[in-house]
Design a protein around this motif. Structure first.
Motif, PDB file in Angstrom:
ATOM      1  N   LEU A 257       0.964  -1.206  -0.002  1.00 32.48           N
ATOM      2  CA  LEU A 257      -0.151  -0.130  -0.311  1.00 32.48           C
ATOM      3  C   LEU A 257       1.197   1.498   0.116  1.00 32.48           C
ATOM      4  N   HIS A 258       2.141   1.270   1.358  1.00 28.30           N
ATOM      5  CA  HIS A 258       2.972   2.661   0.480  1.00 28.30           C
ATOM      6  C   HIS A 258       3.311   2.654  -1.056  1.00 28.30           C
ATOM      7  N   HIS A 259       3.219   1.793  -1.419  1.00 29.99           N
ATOM      8  CA  HIS A 259       3.753   2.201  -3.082  1.00 29.99           C
ATOM      9  C   HIS A 259       2.585   2.614  -4.013  1.00 29.99           C
ATOM     10  N   THR A 260       1.913   3.061  -3.325  1.00 30.81           N
ATOM     11  CA  THR A 260       0.712   3.035  -5.020  1.00 30.81           C
ATOM     12  C   THR A 260       0.757   4.354  -4.842  1.00 30.81           C
ATOM     13  N   ALA A 261       1.309   5.081  -4.428  1.00 35.55           N
ATOM     14  CA  ALA A 261       1.694   6.813  -5.360  1.00 35.55           C
ATOM     15  C   ALA A 261       2.119   6.925  -6.722  1.00 35.55           C
ATOM     16  N   PHE A 262       3.090   5.730  -6.825  1.00 31.76           N
ATOM     17  CA  PHE A 262       3.953   5.454  -8.458  1.00 31.76           C
ATOM     18  C   PHE A 262       2.537   4.275  -8.640  1.00 31.76           C
ATOM     19  N   PRO A 263       2.765   5.134 -10.197  1.00 33.32           N
ATOM     20  CA  PRO A 263       1.415   3.937 -10.820  1.00 33.32           C
ATOM     21  C   PRO A 263       2.361   2.806 -11.384  1.00 33.32           C
ATOM     22  N   GLY A 264       1.136   1.814 -11.811  1.00 35.55           N
ATOM     23  CA  GLY A 264       1.257   1.024 -11.966  1.00 35.55           C
ATOM     24  C   GLY A 264       1.101  -0.251 -10.352  1.00 35.55           C
ATOM     25  N   THR A 265       1.642  -0.551  -9.461  1.00 39.68           N
ATOM     26  CA  THR A 265       1.562  -0.507  -8.420  1.00 39.68           C
ATOM     27  C   THR A 265       0.576  -1.360  -8.430  1.00 39.68           C
ATOM     28  N   ILE A 266       0.544  -2.127  -7.570  1.00 39.85           N
ATOM     29  CA  ILE A 266      -1.381  -2.589  -7.216  1.00 39.85           C
ATOM     30  C   ILE A 266      -0.753  -3.863  -5.946  1.00 39.85           C
ATOM     31  N   SER A 267      -1.659  -3.621  -5.005  1.00 41.39           N
ATOM     32  CA  SER A 267      -1.560  -3.930  -3.460  1.00 41.39           C
ATOM     33  C   SER A 267      -3.538  -4.751  -3.498  1.00 41.39           C
ATOM     34  N   LEU A 268      -2.596  -5.611  -2.406  1.00 42.69           N
ATOM     35  CA  LEU A 268      -3.862  -6.425  -1.162  1.00 42.69           C
ATOM     36  C   LEU A 268      -3.606  -4.842  -0.124  1.00 42.69           C
ATOM     37  N   ARG A 269      -4.961  -5.141   0.627  1.00 45.91           N
ATOM     38  CA  ARG A 269      -4.639  -4.441   2.091  1.00 45.91           C
ATOM     39  C   ARG A 269      -4.528  -5.784   2.630  1.00 45.91           C
ATOM     40  N   PRO A 270      -4.247  -5.893   3.488  1.00 49.10           N
ATOM     41  CA  PRO A 270      -3.772  -6.475   4.868  1.00 49.10           C
ATOM     42  C   PRO A 270      -4.941  -7.668   5.388  1.00 49.10           C
ATOM     43  N   SER A 271      -5.725  -7.538   5.226  1.00 46.40           N
ATOM     44  CA  SER A 271      -6.916  -8.120   5.649  1.00 46.40           C
ATOM     45  C   SER A 271      -6.854  -9.903   4.791  1.00 46.40           C
ATOM     46  N   THR A 272      -6.971  -8.584   3.338  1.00 46.49           N
ATOM     47  CA  THR A 272      -6.995  -9.545   1.374  1.00 46.49           C
ATOM     48  C   THR A 272      -6.095 -10.671   2.240  1.00 46.49           C
ATOM     49  N   MET A 273      -5.184 -10.069   2.121  1.00 44.75           N
ATOM     50  CA  MET A 273      -4.158 -10.472   1.200  1.00 44.75           C
ATOM     51  C   MET A 273      -3.730 -11.685   2.529  1.00 44.75           C
ATOM     52  N   ILE A 274      -4.604 -12.031   4.244  1.00 42.53           N
ATOM     53  CA  ILE A 274      -4.866 -12.847   4.418  1.00 42.53           C
ATOM     54  C   ILE A 274      -5.975 -13.524   4.744  1.00 42.53           C
ATOM     55  N   GLN A 275      -6.718 -13.688   3.717  1.00 45.81           N
ATOM     56  CA  GLN A 275      -7.774 -13.949   3.172  1.00 45.81           C
ATOM     57  C   GLN A 275      -7.300 -14.914   2.078  1.00 45.81           C
ATOM     58  N   VAL A 276      -6.605 -14.449   1.531  1.00 45.69           N
ATOM     59  CA  VAL A 276      -5.740 -14.973   0.501  1.00 45.69           C
ATOM     60  C   VAL A 276      -4.857 -16.357   0.432  1.00 45.69           C
TER      61      VAL A 276
ATOM     62  N   HIS B 272      13.494   7.267   6.051  1.00 42.02           N
ATOM     63  CA  HIS B 272      12.580   7.777   6.594  1.00 42.02           C
ATOM     64  C   HIS B 272      11.979   6.475   6.754  1.00 42.02           C
ATOM     65  N   ARG B 273      10.679   6.787   7.825  1.00 44.24           N
ATOM     66  CA  ARG B 273      10.150   5.814   8.997  1.00 44.24           C
ATOM     67  C   ARG B 273       9.006   5.631   7.567  1.00 44.24           C
ATOM     68  N   ILE B 274       8.057   4.572   7.011  1.00 41.76           N
ATOM     69  CA  ILE B 274       7.268   4.461   6.429  1.00 41.76           C
ATOM     70  C   ILE B 274       5.663   4.466   6.727  1.00 41.76           C
ATOM     71  N   TYR B 275       5.086   5.616   5.714  1.00 40.12           N
ATOM     72  CA  TYR B 275       3.472   6.018   6.706  1.00 40.12           C
ATOM     73  C   TYR B 275       2.934   4.974   5.541  1.00 40.12           C
ATOM     74  N   GLY B 276       2.552   6.625   5.119  1.00 43.35           N
ATOM     75  CA  GLY B 276       1.196   5.866   4.251  1.00 43.35           C
ATOM     76  C   GLY B 276       2.329   6.898   2.449  1.00 43.35           C
ATOM     77  N   ALA B 277       0.876   6.303   1.489  1.00 41.99           N
ATOM     78  CA  ALA B 277       1.623   6.639   0.070  1.00 41.99           C
ATOM     79  C   ALA B 277       2.173   7.712  -0.086  1.00 41.99           C
ATOM     80  N   LYS B 278       1.738   8.367  -0.162  1.00 43.71           N
ATOM     81  CA  LYS B 278       1.941  10.042  -0.189  1.00 43.71           C
ATOM     82  C   LYS B 278       3.700  10.543   0.611  1.00 43.71           C
ATOM     83  N   ASP B 279       3.395  10.601   2.045  1.00 45.12           N
ATOM     84  CA  ASP B 279       4.510  10.271   2.553  1.00 45.12           C
ATOM     85  C   ASP B 279       5.760   9.718   1.882  1.00 45.12           C
ATOM     86  N   PHE B 280       5.459   8.178   1.435  1.00 48.36           N
ATOM     87  CA  PHE B 280       6.348   7.337   1.444  1.00 48.36           C
ATOM     88  C   PHE B 280       6.939   8.150  -0.220  1.00 48.36           C
TER      89      PHE B 280
END
Length: 248
Positions: free
Chosen positions: A69-88, A197-205
């Motif tokens: 999720l922290h990479h999603t400010a860059f085009p092309g990145t696809i991410s699952l939320r942690p809750s979704t990944m757990i289910q997968v 730098h610490r990793i927070y949200g995508a825009k901050d990253f």
């Protein structure tokens, strides 16, 4: 053996000899100006296949999309939320456990997957118990991060020193160059690269790591280096898988 290139009869015969399954997992995320978006999945899949060949283990289809999720400010990145990944992960293991598999060795190519994978394992054990699957008590999962292999880490430090960094690293870029030499990318890299730098949200990253790199210099990568990383990782993780398979 690759699961997706096998028949159900071949899988049934395999289960007479082994209950082990190797599952490659990676991510689909930006890797700087010269790194392939599929880097983490490409590396995990190639190494998993090598380990499968070395140990005669069955290898499941790669989980290509992870927690990025922290990479999603860059085009092309696809991410699952942690809750979704757990289910997968839970559903992957549940289907295979019902068939008789009980030892699941995840070869991982993305650091951002680690915490969610460990949570997924705990969720899965409880889920299998709730379903009262006959072999639920035998199911064990382990995550093996190829980039954290001692031999791989040592070589990366020898070749790149502090310029290895922690994302879009020359070691992982080198491995993709070895696997896909036809897809080697060239691009100008700034001498200044974000770090610390610490990793927070995508825009901050993206604000702190504007070109996607984290203290790394992937310009140092070569396909020849990639071959060395591949061979070291396959050897070390093959030993790790066999130890996991034989442990109670």
């Amino acid at each position: 053996m690759l699961l997706h290139l096998s028949t159900w009869q071949e899988v049934e015969a395999y289960l007479q000899q082994s209950s082990g399954m190797i599952i490659p997992i990676g991510s689909t995320e930006q890797h700087g100006p010269t790194g392939l978006i599929g880097t983490d999945a490409i590396c995990a899949e190639a190494i998993a296949r090598g380990v499968g060949e070395t140990t005669q283990a069955m290898v499941a289809p790669t989980i290509n999309v992870g927690m990025a999720l922290h990479h999603t400010a860059f085009p092309g990145t696809i991410s699952l939320r942690p809750s979704t990944m757990i289910q997968v992960v839970r559903d992957y293991i549940t289907c295979l456990a019902k068939a008789g598999f009980s030892k699941f060795y995840f070869i991982n190519g993305h650091g951002g997957n680690i915490a969610t994978l460990k949570a997924a394992f705990s969720e899965t054990y409880a889920h299998l118990d709730d379903l009262q699957i006959s072999n639920a008590h035998k199911v064990q999962c382990q995550v093996a991060n190829w980039f954290m292999c001692g031999s791989v880490y040592k070589l990366a430090k020898e070749l790149y020193g502090d310029q290895e960094g922690s994302h879009a690293t020359p070691s992982e870029v080198a491995l993709t160059q070895y696997i896909y030499p036809e897809a080697i990318k060239q691009a100008p890299l700034s001498s200044e690269v974000g770090s610390g730098h610490r990793i927070y949200g995508a825009k901050d990253f993206r604000q702190h790591y504007p070109d996607g790199r984290m203290a790394s210099n992937p310009a140092l990568a070569t396909p020849e280096h990639g071959k060395q990383f591949y061979e070291l990782a396959v050897k070390e993780l093959s030993n790790g898988y066999l130890e996991f398979l034989s442990a109670e």
